[in-house]
Scaffold this motif. Structure first.
Motif, PDB file in Angstrom:
ATOM      1  N   ILE A   1      -0.656   9.506 -52.991  1.00 38.60           N
ATOM      2  CA  ILE A   1       0.780   9.551 -53.264  1.00 38.60           C
ATOM      3  C   ILE A   1       1.251  10.997 -53.274  1.00 38.60           C
ATOM      4  O   ILE A   1       0.585  11.880 -53.804  1.00 38.60           O
ATOM      5  CB  ILE A   1       1.146   8.831 -54.586  1.00 38.60           C
ATOM      6  CG1 ILE A   1       0.359   9.388 -55.769  1.00 38.60           C
ATOM      7  CG2 ILE A   1       0.895   7.340 -54.454  1.00 38.60           C
ATOM      8  CD1 ILE A   1       0.734   8.725 -57.079  1.00 38.60           C
ATOM      9  N   ASP A   2       2.407  11.212 -52.661  1.00 36.73           N
ATOM     10  CA  ASP A   2       2.975  12.543 -52.532  1.00 36.73           C
ATOM     11  C   ASP A   2       4.453  12.369 -52.187  1.00 36.73           C
ATOM     12  O   ASP A   2       4.891  11.257 -51.846  1.00 36.73           O
ATOM     13  CB  ASP A   2       2.247  13.336 -51.435  1.00 36.73           C
ATOM     14  CG  ASP A   2       2.368  14.836 -51.608  1.00 36.73           C
ATOM     15  OD1 ASP A   2       1.344  15.490 -51.855  1.00 36.73           O
ATOM     16  OD2 ASP A   2       3.496  15.365 -51.511  1.00 36.73           O
TER      17      ASP A   2
ATOM     18  N   LEU B   1     -11.995   6.402 -59.072  1.00 35.97           N
ATOM     19  CA  LEU B   1     -12.005   7.836 -58.815  1.00 35.97           C
ATOM     20  C   LEU B   1     -10.569   8.302 -58.661  1.00 35.97           C
ATOM     21  O   LEU B   1      -9.800   7.733 -57.880  1.00 35.97           O
ATOM     22  CB  LEU B   1     -12.795   8.155 -57.541  1.00 35.97           C
ATOM     23  CG  LEU B   1     -12.721   9.599 -57.027  1.00 35.97           C
ATOM     24  CD1 LEU B   1     -13.250  10.580 -58.062  1.00 35.97           C
ATOM     25  CD2 LEU B   1     -13.478   9.733 -55.702  1.00 35.97           C
ATOM     26  N   VAL B   2     -10.203   9.336 -59.420  1.00 38.68           N
ATOM     27  CA  VAL B   2      -8.871   9.929 -59.321  1.00 38.68           C
ATOM     28  C   VAL B   2      -9.026  11.380 -58.891  1.00 38.68           C
ATOM     29  O   VAL B   2      -9.754  12.154 -59.531  1.00 38.68           O
ATOM     30  CB  VAL B   2      -8.108   9.855 -60.657  1.00 38.68           C
ATOM     31  CG1 VAL B   2      -6.709  10.456 -60.495  1.00 38.68           C
ATOM     32  CG2 VAL B   2      -8.012   8.412 -61.136  1.00 38.68           C
ATOM     33  N   LEU B   3      -8.356  11.737 -57.820  1.00 36.52           N
ATOM     34  CA  LEU B   3      -8.336  13.109 -57.326  1.00 36.52           C
ATOM     35  C   LEU B   3      -6.998  13.740 -57.705  1.00 36.52           C
ATOM     36  O   LEU B   3      -5.943  13.163 -57.451  1.00 36.52           O
ATOM     37  CB  LEU B   3      -8.490  13.133 -55.803  1.00 36.52           C
ATOM     38  CG  LEU B   3      -9.658  12.350 -55.208  1.00 36.52           C
ATOM     39  CD1 LEU B   3      -9.574  12.347 -53.675  1.00 36.52           C
ATOM     40  CD2 LEU B   3     -10.988  12.924 -55.667  1.00 36.52           C
TER      41      LEU B   3
ATOM     42  N   LEU C   1      -7.682   7.021 -56.107  1.00 33.39           N
ATOM     43  CA  LEU C   1      -6.274   7.400 -56.207  1.00 33.39           C
ATOM     44  C   LEU C   1      -6.181   8.909 -56.076  1.00 33.39           C
ATOM     45  O   LEU C   1      -6.838   9.642 -56.817  1.00 33.39           O
ATOM     46  CB  LEU C   1      -5.697   6.944 -57.552  1.00 33.39           C
ATOM     47  CG  LEU C   1      -4.267   7.386 -57.875  1.00 33.39           C
ATOM     48  CD1 LEU C   1      -3.280   6.812 -56.867  1.00 33.39           C
ATOM     49  CD2 LEU C   1      -3.894   6.968 -59.302  1.00 33.39           C
ATOM     50  N   ASP C   2      -5.361   9.382 -55.128  1.00 33.61           N
ATOM     51  CA  ASP C   2      -5.199  10.815 -54.882  1.00 33.61           C
ATOM     52  C   ASP C   2      -3.780  11.210 -55.278  1.00 33.61           C
ATOM     53  O   ASP C   2      -2.801  10.834 -54.623  1.00 33.61           O
ATOM     54  CB  ASP C   2      -5.461  11.116 -53.409  1.00 33.61           C
ATOM     55  CG  ASP C   2      -5.616  12.606 -53.130  1.00 33.61           C
ATOM     56  OD1 ASP C   2      -5.284  13.419 -54.015  1.00 33.61           O
ATOM     57  OD2 ASP C   2      -6.056  12.962 -52.020  1.00 33.61           O
ATOM     58  N   ILE C   3      -3.671  11.972 -56.380  1.00 31.62           N
ATOM     59  CA  ILE C   3      -2.383  12.414 -56.905  1.00 31.62           C
ATOM     60  C   ILE C   3      -1.957  13.684 -56.176  1.00 31.62           C
ATOM     61  O   ILE C   3      -2.698  14.657 -56.110  1.00 31.62           O
ATOM     62  CB  ILE C   3      -2.492  12.711 -58.417  1.00 31.62           C
ATOM     63  CG1 ILE C   3      -2.945  11.475 -59.189  1.00 31.62           C
ATOM     64  CG2 ILE C   3      -1.179  13.254 -58.958  1.00 31.62           C
ATOM     65  CD1 ILE C   3      -1.951  10.367 -59.212  1.00 31.62           C
TER      66      ILE C   3
END
Length: 243
Positions: A59-60, A99-101, A34-36
């Motif tokens: 997500i953006d 994994l969270v970025l 997941l890319d915040i």
């Protein structure tokens, strides 16, 4: 006028450092990423290339960045494993992930003037036990003077960022252990800031009467010169403490 074509990452991150980070993160073999505040998701795509069994969601709220990410995923054969969604990170239903970025995007998780504490609490809820969080967070390399703050972004204050020791202490208090700690170098910052404006500077040289563009570029350059060597960026690989 095209912009940001010379940026690989939307921050002071070299490809060499990014590859080393991806190597460490991929060793944990995450299945879900997941890319915040993903922007165009270059780091997310590199993780997916390194871990063929992984699937990722970025997500953006910036549609142009998301479109660039989707194009890159298509070009690199990753469209089937990478999703780019226009939505807020607040209360996202896309966790927990292995994994969270969250690189330069803690403000996506909090409205606070210094959003780090709330962002870390949210990130602890978004990462699975045994997973990893990559946090890229602005820090003060040293406490800026009042004169230096006056030249930075509007309303800049010492409370806007933490020092590296304070950031690490906060991460531990928020339920993490720091597996890896590193900070951006001055050359990485110079590359980022130059690349951020380069397309527009070249365009302006051919259109010298574009006063609005010139004023914006000159203002940003003056701000950069005010925080150069003072504002840093920490990259923390964090392991959640199991509950």
């Amino acid at each position: 006028m095209t912009t940001h074509t010379r940026l690989t990452f939307h921050g002071p991150l070299s490809s060499a450092r990014a590859d080393a980070i991806v190597g460490r993160l991929s060793a944990n073999r995450p299945r879900t990423v997941l890319d915040i505040g993903c922007g165009w998701g270059e780091l997310l795509l590199r993780v997916l290339e390194a871990v063929p069994e992984a699937r990722g969601t970025g997500i953006d709220l910036d549609e142009s960045d998301l479109a660039r990410g989707r194009r890159a995923a298509e070009e690199r054969g990753l469209a089937g494993r990478a999703g780019f969604l226009a939505e807020s990170a607040r209360d996202t239903a896309h966790g927990p992930a292995d994994l969270v970025l969250c690189v330069g995007a803690s403000q996506s998780l909090s409205d606070a003037d210094c959003p780090t504490a709330e962002a870390l609490r949210s990130l602890r809820g978004l990462v699975a036990d045994g997973g990893r969080v990559l946090l890229g967070e602005g820090i003060w390399e040293r406490t800026p003077t009042s004169a230096e703050l006056a030249g930075m972004w509007p309303g800049a204050a010492t409370s806007d960022h933490l020092t590296l020791p304070a950031l690490l202490d906060l991460a531990v208090a928020s339920g993490f252990r720091p597996e890896w700690t590193e900070t951006a170098t001055l050359p990485e910052w110079d590359h980022f800031e130059s690349a951020y404006q380069a397309d527009q500077e070249v365009w302006l040289a051919a259109h010298p009467d574009a006063t609005e563009v010139r004023d914006r570029l000159d203002r940003h350059r003056a701000q950069w010169m005010s925080y150069r060597g003072i504002l840093g960026m920490a990259y923390l690989t964090l392991v959640p403490v199991q509950r």
